[in-house]
Structure formats: structure tokens, C-alpha cells
Motif scaffolding. Sequence first.
Motif, mmCIF file in Angstrom:
data_model
loop_
_atom_site.group_PDB
_atom_site.id
_atom_site.type_symbol
_atom_site.label_atom_id
_atom_site.label_comp_id
_atom_site.label_asym_id
_atom_site.label_seq_id
_atom_site.Cartn_x
_atom_site.Cartn_y
_atom_site.Cartn_z
ATOM 1 N N MET A 1 0.828 -1.185 0.000
ATOM 2 C CA MET A 1 0.000 0.000 0.000
ATOM 3 C C MET A 1 0.874 1.251 0.000
ATOM 4 S SD MET A 1 -3.307 -0.586 0.306
ATOM 5 C CE MET A 1 -4.477 -1.765 0.894
ATOM 6 N N GLU A 2 0.368 2.274 -0.678
ATOM 7 C CA GLU A 2 0.953 3.605 -0.598
ATOM 8 C C GLU A 2 -0.125 4.557 -0.097
ATOM 9 O OE1 GLU A 2 4.329 3.779 -4.107
ATOM 10 O OE2 GLU A 2 2.455 4.851 -4.421
ATOM 11 N N TYR A 3 0.313 5.622 0.524
ATOM 12 C CA TYR A 3 -0.599 6.635 1.045
ATOM 13 C C TYR A 3 -0.172 7.980 0.480
ATOM 14 C CZ TYR A 3 -1.929 2.756 3.868
ATOM 15 O OH TYR A 3 -2.372 1.511 4.256
ATOM 16 N N TRP A 4 -1.102 8.622 -0.225
ATOM 17 C CA TRP A 4 -0.807 9.851 -0.943
ATOM 18 C C TRP A 4 -1.501 11.046 -0.300
ATOM 19 C CZ3 TRP A 4 -1.202 9.293 -6.974
ATOM 20 C CH2 TRP A 4 -0.419 8.219 -7.403
ATOM 21 N N HIS A 5 -0.815 12.163 -0.294
ATOM 22 C CA HIS A 5 -1.389 13.463 0.039
ATOM 23 C C HIS A 5 -1.240 14.302 -1.230
ATOM 24 C CE1 HIS A 5 -0.920 17.722 1.241
ATOM 25 N NE2 HIS A 5 -1.845 17.433 2.124
ATOM 26 N N VAL A 6 -2.372 14.731 -1.783
ATOM 27 C CA VAL A 6 -2.353 15.507 -3.024
ATOM 28 C C VAL A 6 -3.098 16.818 -2.791
ATOM 29 C CG1 VAL A 6 -2.996 15.586 -5.466
ATOM 30 C CG2 VAL A 6 -2.317 13.404 -4.420
ATOM 31 N N ARG A 7 -2.409 17.916 -3.012
ATOM 32 C CA ARG A 7 -3.035 19.239 -2.935
ATOM 33 C C ARG A 7 -3.402 19.647 -4.364
ATOM 34 N NH1 ARG A 7 -3.302 22.914 0.856
ATOM 35 N NH2 ARG A 7 -1.770 21.808 2.109
ATOM 36 N N ASP B 1 -16.141 25.159 -4.632
ATOM 37 C CA ASP B 1 -16.978 23.971 -4.487
ATOM 38 C C ASP B 1 -16.211 22.656 -4.603
ATOM 39 O OD1 ASP B 1 -19.292 25.546 -4.167
ATOM 40 O OD2 ASP B 1 -19.503 25.719 -6.351
ATOM 41 N N ASP B 2 -14.991 22.708 -5.067
ATOM 42 C CA ASP B 2 -14.193 21.493 -5.253
ATOM 43 C C ASP B 2 -13.222 21.300 -4.095
ATOM 44 O OD1 ASP B 2 -15.305 20.671 -7.669
ATOM 45 O OD2 ASP B 2 -13.949 21.904 -8.852
ATOM 46 N N PRO B 3 -12.857 20.037 -3.815
ATOM 47 C CA PRO B 3 -11.889 19.790 -2.743
ATOM 48 C C PRO B 3 -10.525 20.382 -3.093
ATOM 49 C CG PRO B 3 -12.340 17.779 -3.962
ATOM 50 C CD PRO B 3 -13.284 18.812 -4.481
ATOM 51 N N ILE B 4 -9.760 20.661 -2.043
ATOM 52 C CA ILE B 4 -8.412 21.201 -2.255
ATOM 53 C C ILE B 4 -7.321 20.217 -1.849
ATOM 54 C CG2 ILE B 4 -9.077 23.623 -2.148
ATOM 55 C CD1 ILE B 4 -8.081 23.616 0.804
ATOM 56 N N VAL B 5 -7.693 19.172 -1.085
ATOM 57 C CA VAL B 5 -6.728 18.158 -0.657
ATOM 58 C C VAL B 5 -7.381 16.791 -0.770
ATOM 59 C CG1 VAL B 5 -5.389 17.243 1.290
ATOM 60 C CG2 VAL B 5 -5.499 19.708 0.916
ATOM 61 N N PHE B 6 -6.598 15.832 -1.237
ATOM 62 C CA PHE B 6 -7.009 14.433 -1.281
ATOM 63 C C PHE B 6 -5.988 13.608 -0.503
ATOM 64 C CE2 PHE B 6 -8.265 16.386 -5.275
ATOM 65 C CZ PHE B 6 -9.579 15.989 -5.425
ATOM 66 N N TYR B 7 -6.466 12.678 0.280
ATOM 67 C CA TYR B 7 -5.626 11.634 0.851
ATOM 68 C C TYR B 7 -6.129 10.334 0.258
ATOM 69 C CZ TYR B 7 -3.555 14.639 4.418
ATOM 70 O OH TYR B 7 -2.858 15.615 5.073
ATOM 71 N N SER B 8 -5.243 9.531 -0.310
ATOM 72 C CA SER B 8 -5.649 8.281 -0.936
ATOM 73 C C SER B 8 -4.796 7.124 -0.453
ATOM 74 C CB SER B 8 -5.521 8.371 -2.464
ATOM 75 O OG SER B 8 -6.379 9.351 -2.987
ATOM 76 N N GLU B 9 -5.465 5.998 -0.249
ATOM 77 C CA GLU B 9 -4.792 4.728 0.006
ATOM 78 C C GLU B 9 -4.779 3.998 -1.325
ATOM 79 O OE1 GLU B 9 -5.321 1.631 3.476
ATOM 80 O OE2 GLU B 9 -6.948 1.426 2.015
ATOM 81 N N ILE B 10 -3.589 3.673 -1.801
ATOM 82 C CA ILE B 10 -3.414 3.057 -3.112
ATOM 83 C C ILE B 10 -2.958 1.612 -2.918
ATOM 84 C CG2 ILE B 10 -2.311 3.230 -5.362
ATOM 85 C CD1 ILE B 10 -3.982 5.739 -4.533
ATOM 86 N N VAL C 1 2.820 9.834 2.154
ATOM 87 C CA VAL C 1 2.734 10.072 3.589
ATOM 88 C C VAL C 1 2.676 8.734 4.313
ATOM 89 C CG1 VAL C 1 1.638 12.337 3.358
ATOM 90 C CG2 VAL C 1 0.207 10.284 3.546
ATOM 91 N N ALA C 2 2.869 8.787 5.610
ATOM 92 C CA ALA C 2 2.837 7.577 6.428
ATOM 93 C C ALA C 2 1.403 7.075 6.592
ATOM 94 C CB ALA C 2 3.435 7.868 7.802
ATOM 95 N N ARG C 3 1.283 5.779 6.762
ATOM 96 C CA ARG C 3 -0.037 5.183 6.978
ATOM 97 C C ARG C 3 -0.715 5.791 8.211
ATOM 98 N NH1 ARG C 3 -1.864 -1.146 7.759
ATOM 99 N NH2 ARG C 3 -4.055 -0.625 8.064
ATOM 100 N N ALA C 4 0.042 6.056 9.258
ATOM 101 C CA ALA C 4 -0.531 6.619 10.483
ATOM 102 C C ALA C 4 -1.200 7.965 10.209
ATOM 103 C CB ALA C 4 0.539 6.762 11.560
ATOM 104 N N LEU C 5 -0.593 8.792 9.383
ATOM 105 C CA LEU C 5 -1.202 10.074 9.032
ATOM 106 C C LEU C 5 -2.489 9.844 8.250
ATOM 107 C CD1 LEU C 5 -1.358 13.127 8.825
ATOM 108 C CD2 LEU C 5 0.211 12.998 6.874
#
Length: 93
Positions: free
Chosen positions: A1-7, A14-23, A77-81
Motif C-alpha cells: 500500500m501507498e498513502y498519498w497526500h495531493v493538494r 466547491d471542489d476539494p483542495i486536498v485528497f488523501y488516498s490509500e493506493i 505520507v505515512a499510513r498513520a497520518l
Amino acid sequence: MEYWHVRWLHDDPDDPIVFYSEIGDDGYESRKVQIYRDGRRIRADEQHEGADIALGEVPVGNISDVDAQPEFEAVLVARALFESVWESASWPP
């Protein structure tokens, strides 16, 4: 697994500005959190999607390719975050 933080760098309120994804190892999102300018946080997984949030239907590719696009800043990013952000978000209405 990877964990992404995307701004997402844009001005639409009306649209999100940050995404966190588990890949997953297959390159698909398995969980995602969207954060909006007003502080709202919503999450999705395979069983819970809504009008404003859904998992991607195609593999996400390489994070460096996403980061290379001028409208995005993407880092691992870390899984904990990720788990902390996941727990702070609500299911979609």
C-alpha cells in the motif's frame, strides 16, 4: 500500500483542495478522503461513495507523474497520518 497526500491548486470554492488516498498494490484507490476549503472532510471506500466523492475507476499511476502536473502537489505520507485523516472524515451524505 501507498498513502498519498495531493493538494489541488485551484480557485473553485466547491471542489476539494486536498485528497488523501490509500493506493493498493494494483494501483487503484481503496480509500480516499477529500478536504474542502470550508474544512469539510468526506471519505469513501468501495462500499461508501456519494455524489461528491468516489474512488477512481482507473489505476492512479505514479505519484511523480501526478506531482509533475502544475495543478497538483503530491507526496507520499505515512499510513498513520492517513489513518488519522480517515478517522476525522465523515461518510458522504
